[in-house]
Design an enzyme around this catalytic site. Sequence first.
Site, mmCIF file in Angstrom:
data_model
loop_
_atom_site.group_PDB
_atom_site.id
_atom_site.type_symbol
_atom_site.label_atom_id
_atom_site.label_comp_id
_atom_site.label_asym_id
_atom_site.label_seq_id
_atom_site.Cartn_x
_atom_site.Cartn_y
_atom_site.Cartn_z
ATOM 1 N N HIS A 17 -1.872 -0.170 -2.278
ATOM 2 C CA HIS A 17 -2.438 -1.285 -3.042
ATOM 3 C C HIS A 17 -2.872 -0.813 -4.437
ATOM 4 C CE1 HIS A 17 -3.645 -2.874 1.164
ATOM 5 N NE2 HIS A 17 -2.658 -3.617 0.751
ATOM 6 N N LYS A 41 -4.986 -13.405 11.586
ATOM 7 C CA LYS A 41 -5.290 -11.967 11.674
ATOM 8 C C LYS A 41 -6.748 -11.746 12.042
ATOM 9 C CE LYS A 41 -1.880 -10.354 8.286
ATOM 10 N NZ LYS A 41 -1.701 -9.769 6.960
ATOM 11 N N ARG A 95 8.013 -2.782 -0.008
ATOM 12 C CA ARG A 95 8.163 -1.454 0.596
ATOM 13 C C ARG A 95 9.519 -1.269 1.256
ATOM 14 N NH1 ARG A 95 2.506 -2.256 3.536
ATOM 15 N NH2 ARG A 95 3.401 -4.335 3.421
ATOM 16 N N SER A 133 -1.653 -1.109 5.653
ATOM 17 C CA SER A 133 -3.016 -1.221 6.189
ATOM 18 C C SER A 133 -2.984 -1.234 7.712
ATOM 19 C CB SER A 133 -3.691 -2.495 5.687
ATOM 20 O OG SER A 133 -3.841 -2.455 4.305
HETATM 21 P P1 ADP Z 1 -0.389 -4.656 4.413
HETATM 22 O O1 ADP Z 1 0.972 -5.360 4.352
HETATM 23 O O2 ADP Z 1 -0.319 -3.188 4.180
HETATM 24 O O3 ADP Z 1 -1.206 -5.058 5.597
HETATM 25 P P2 ADP Z 1 -1.490 -6.495 2.493
HETATM 26 O O4 ADP Z 1 -1.203 -7.723 3.268
HETATM 27 O O5 ADP Z 1 -2.867 -6.336 2.023
HETATM 28 O O6 ADP Z 1 -1.192 -5.142 3.194
HETATM 29 O O7 ADP Z 1 -0.466 -6.393 1.282
HETATM 30 C C1 ADP Z 1 -0.693 -6.988 0.036
HETATM 31 C C2 ADP Z 1 0.449 -6.674 -0.886
HETATM 32 O O8 ADP Z 1 0.458 -5.267 -1.149
HETATM 33 C C3 ADP Z 1 1.847 -6.992 -0.361
HETATM 34 O O9 ADP Z 1 2.645 -7.443 -1.436
HETATM 35 C C4 ADP Z 1 2.340 -5.663 0.139
HETATM 36 O O10 ADP Z 1 3.742 -5.590 0.136
HETATM 37 C C5 ADP Z 1 1.734 -4.740 -0.901
HETATM 38 N N1 ADP Z 1 1.614 -3.371 -0.406
HETATM 39 C C6 ADP Z 1 0.896 -2.931 0.645
HETATM 40 N N2 ADP Z 1 1.051 -1.607 0.818
HETATM 41 C C7 ADP Z 1 1.905 -1.187 -0.148
HETATM 42 C C8 ADP Z 1 2.491 0.072 -0.504
HETATM 43 N N3 ADP Z 1 2.274 1.183 0.215
HETATM 44 N N4 ADP Z 1 3.299 0.120 -1.571
HETATM 45 C C9 ADP Z 1 3.573 -1.020 -2.269
HETATM 46 N N5 ADP Z 1 3.075 -2.235 -1.995
HETATM 47 C C10 ADP Z 1 2.260 -2.324 -0.947
#
Ligand code: ADP
Length: 163
Positions: A17, A41, A95, A133
């Site tokens: 993030h 969630k 990703r 996450s």
């Molecule tokens: P997660 O999918 O890890 O549970 P979130 O729902 O908080 O996390 O994701 C929010 C945004 O951050 C999404 O667009 C997700 O693709 C991006 N994101 C999460 N982790 C990464 C990472 N390691 N590299 C690039 N983008 C990421």
Amino acid sequence: MLKGFYPGSFDPLTFGHLDIITRGLSLVNSLVIGVGVSATKKPIFSIDERLEMISEEITTSLPDYADKVEVTVFEGLMVTAAEHHGANVILRGLRNTGDFNYEAQMANINRQTSSPVETVFLAASPEISHISSTQVRQIAQLKGDVSMFCPTSICSKLIAKLN
Ligand code: ADP
């Protein structure tokens, strides 16, 4: 003036993030980080805890940008929240193909709302593209080391929360 909206669960905030936030800040003049309320969630951290953790981390890791970043909660569609905050672009990280398929669908749904807000995708940096996450929570629950996935202060709060 470009304003970005970066929505997510951030449960917890990871280096993935932070990478998107840092790179996003080089594209927009200001950025709103939106912590989404999800009906489905079951988060580890409450919304308030996440808002506080993200704000603290921005101040510590990105002090030069702190005045350009706002951290807020949102409920419902991300495109509606982005518009509400006057953002021109939604930032998302990609990703893998799973992210791509989901995001492409979401971007098209947003388009059908006739919203002027565009979605901008940033390819995950290769060295951290494996971080999610969900996995951080699972590893921490199994008492594994998450220090390579999250900032130190977040790791401490995660360990404290799970003990
Ligand atoms: P997660 O999918 O890890 O549970 P979130 O729902 O908080 O996390 O994701 C929010 C945004 O951050 C999404 O667009 C997700 O693709 C991006 N994101 C999460 N982790 C990464 C990472 N390691 N590299 C690039 N983008 C990421």
